[in-house]
Design a protein around this motif. Structure first.
Motif, short mmCIF file in Angstrom:
data_model
loop_
_atom_site.label_atom_id
_atom_site.label_comp_id
_atom_site.label_asym_id
_atom_site.label_seq_id
_atom_site.Cartn_x
_atom_site.Cartn_y
_atom_site.Cartn_z
N ALA A 109 0.86 -1.18 0.00
CA ALA A 109 0.00 0.00 0.00
C ALA A 109 0.90 1.23 0.00
N ARG A 110 0.30 2.40 -0.13
CA ARG A 110 1.07 3.64 -0.28
C ARG A 110 2.06 3.84 0.87
N VAL A 111 3.27 4.24 0.51
CA VAL A 111 4.30 4.55 1.50
C VAL A 111 4.00 5.91 2.12
N THR A 112 3.99 5.98 3.45
CA THR A 112 3.62 7.20 4.16
C THR A 112 4.82 7.97 4.71
N ALA A 113 5.99 7.34 4.77
CA ALA A 113 7.19 8.02 5.27
C ALA A 113 8.44 7.30 4.81
N SER A 127 4.06 2.41 5.79
CA SER A 127 3.08 2.26 4.73
C SER A 127 1.68 2.08 5.29
N LEU A 128 0.69 2.35 4.45
CA LEU A 128 -0.69 2.08 4.82
C LEU A 128 -0.97 0.58 4.94
N ASP A 129 0.00 -0.26 4.59
CA ASP A 129 -0.16 -1.70 4.83
C ASP A 129 0.11 -2.07 6.29
N LYS A 130 0.32 -1.04 7.14
CA LYS A 130 0.47 -1.18 8.59
C LYS A 130 1.80 -1.81 9.01
N THR A 131 2.83 -1.62 8.17
CA THR A 131 4.15 -2.11 8.53
C THR A 131 5.18 -0.99 8.44
N ILE A 132 6.27 -1.16 9.17
CA ILE A 132 7.47 -0.37 9.01
C ILE A 132 8.57 -1.32 8.58
N ARG A 133 9.22 -1.01 7.46
CA ARG A 133 10.26 -1.87 6.92
C ARG A 133 11.62 -1.20 7.02
N ILE A 134 12.63 -2.03 7.25
CA ILE A 134 14.01 -1.56 7.36
C ILE A 134 14.78 -2.06 6.14
N TRP A 135 15.52 -1.14 5.52
CA TRP A 135 16.21 -1.44 4.26
C TRP A 135 17.68 -1.07 4.36
N ASP A 136 18.48 -1.76 3.59
CA ASP A 136 19.89 -1.43 3.40
C ASP A 136 20.06 -1.10 1.91
N LEU A 137 20.62 0.08 1.62
CA LEU A 137 20.77 0.50 0.23
C LEU A 137 21.53 -0.51 -0.62
N ARG A 138 22.34 -1.33 0.02
CA ARG A 138 23.17 -2.28 -0.72
C ARG A 138 22.46 -3.57 -1.04
N LEU A 139 21.25 -3.78 -0.49
CA LEU A 139 20.53 -5.05 -0.64
C LEU A 139 19.08 -4.79 -1.03
N THR A 146 8.57 -4.49 11.21
CA THR A 146 7.85 -4.45 12.47
C THR A 146 6.42 -4.02 12.20
N ASN A 147 5.51 -4.56 12.96
CA ASN A 147 4.10 -4.23 12.82
C ASN A 147 3.67 -3.46 14.06
N PRO A 148 3.52 -2.14 13.97
CA PRO A 148 3.19 -1.35 15.15
C PRO A 148 1.71 -1.37 15.53
N LEU A 149 0.94 -2.25 14.89
CA LEU A 149 -0.49 -2.44 15.21
C LEU A 149 -1.32 -1.23 14.84
N GLY A 150 -1.16 -0.80 13.61
CA GLY A 150 -1.92 0.32 13.10
C GLY A 150 -1.21 0.97 11.93
N LYS A 151 -1.86 1.94 11.30
CA LYS A 151 -1.25 2.65 10.19
C LYS A 151 -0.19 3.61 10.74
N PRO A 152 1.07 3.47 10.29
CA PRO A 152 2.15 4.25 10.91
C PRO A 152 2.73 5.34 10.01
N ALA A 164 11.04 6.38 15.72
CA ALA A 164 9.71 6.59 16.28
C ALA A 164 8.67 6.22 15.25
N ALA A 165 7.58 5.64 15.73
CA ALA A 165 6.43 5.33 14.90
C ALA A 165 5.21 6.06 15.46
N GLY A 166 4.60 6.87 14.65
CA GLY A 166 3.31 7.46 15.02
C GLY A 166 2.22 6.56 14.50
N VAL A 167 1.40 6.02 15.38
CA VAL A 167 0.47 4.95 15.02
C VAL A 167 -0.97 5.39 15.19
N GLU A 168 -1.74 5.26 14.12
CA GLU A 168 -3.18 5.52 14.12
C GLU A 168 -3.53 6.91 14.68
#
Length: 315
Positions: A109-113, A127-139, A146-152, A164-168
């Motif tokens: 779903a749409r990326v929010t931050a 994202s509006l898919d209710k997850t926060i994902r961690i990425w490495d530019l090299r991979l 992590t699933n913060p239990l809401g739209k973050p 920090a995650a702002g949730v719902e």
């Protein structure tokens, strides 16, 4: 030059760039402050040279669109940006040769931050898919989720140790980046009196404050350590519920936000008082606003892009 009330009141528009009547979605500055980049609903990604005050390059992302955009901390003139067409993948792009370096698929779903780590090649996305994902530019693969239990919405702190995650639109959860798979180590509840959605979350450069942006008529400053509300700033126009961006000045002493009527409002964090209202003559709402990290200039954007400089008192 020190940023003071008087200096802020003397800022004037130095350059204006008009686009194809489509709104600018996002603005970001490079770490060294020498360049800015914008993304727009016209599928344009524009690189600006701050020393000359002029666009240096215009690229197009017609297939994927261009929503949020951030400079990376590594190679010069590389960015990551989210899409608003076709899919919700994040793309790593070289502005120098207009070549994709990597794709980061995973969000549904749409990326929010998007937030870059200040210390390495890591970034996080929410994202509006209710997850926060961690990425490495090299991979290409997601390095953590992590699933913060809401739209973050999400943001790194200035040291890259916590995020920090702002949730719902009512809770801020703080995570230790080194143990992101565990529960947050702190959670603060903060609700606005009026109904609004949280649209952005930022740490001040000194790490002491958290700024909550909304699509309502108020923004809020919290103590980053205990979640207490320091100030709720209002008194700017946003009757249509637009996502207006707010930002800290680099010295962490002032907060700025654009308004629906094209003006920039500025408050002192120490006193809580409004210290300036700057008329930009933007033709519409200022939905993107960023202060340069090193130079005394900031950018505001609606359907056009403006760069501001302080003028002397005798002008």
């Amino acid at each position: 030059m020190e940023i003071t009330d008087r200096v802020l009141r003397n800022f004037k528009v130095a350059r204006t760039y008009q686009f194809k009547s489509e709104k600018v979605n996002c603005v970001d500055y490079s770490v060294n402050g020498d360049h800015a980049v914008s993304s727009g609903n016209d599928d344009c990604i524009v690189l600006y040279d701050i020393q000359s005050g002029r666009p240096a390059k215009t690229l197009y992302s017609k297939k994927y669109g261009a929503d949020l955009i951030r400079f990376t901390r590594g190679a010069a003139h590389t960015v990551v940006y989210s899409s608003n067409k076709q899919d919700d993948a994040i793309r790593y792009l070289s502005l120098t040769d207009n070549q994709f370096i990597r794709y980061f698929p995973g969000h549904t779903a749409r990326v929010t931050a998007l937030s870059m780590s200040p210390e390495n090649e890591i970034f996080i996305s929410s994202s509006l898919d209710k997850t926060i994902r961690i990425w490495d530019l090299r991979l290409a693969d997601c390095q953590g989720l992590t699933n913060p239990l809401g739209k973050p919405i999400c943001s790194f702190d200035p040291e890259g140790i916590i995020f920090a995650a702002g949730v719902e639109s009512h809770a801020i959860k703080l995570y230790d980046f080194r143990a992101f798979d565990k529960d947050p180590f702190a959670c603060f509840e903060t609700r606005f009196n009026r109904v609004c959605d949280w649209t952005g979350l930022k740490f001040s450069n000194d790490g002491k404050h958290i700024l909550i942006c909304t699509n309502g008529g108020a923004i809020r400053i919290l103590n980053a350590f205990n979640g207490s509300v320091l100030h709720t700033f209002s008194g700017y126009n946003n009757s249509k519920g637009i996502s207006l961006e707010a930002c800290f000045t680099p010295d962490s002493k002032f907060v700025m936000i654009g308004s629906e009527d094209g003006r920039v409002h500025v408050w002192s964090i120490e006193s809580g008082m409004k210290v300036a209202v700057l008329d930009s003559k933007h033709p519409g709402p200022i939905n993107a606003l960023q202060f340069n990290p090193l130079y005394m200039t900031f950018a505001s954007a609606s359907t056009n892009m403006m760069f501001w400089l302080p003028c002397s008192d005798d002008k």
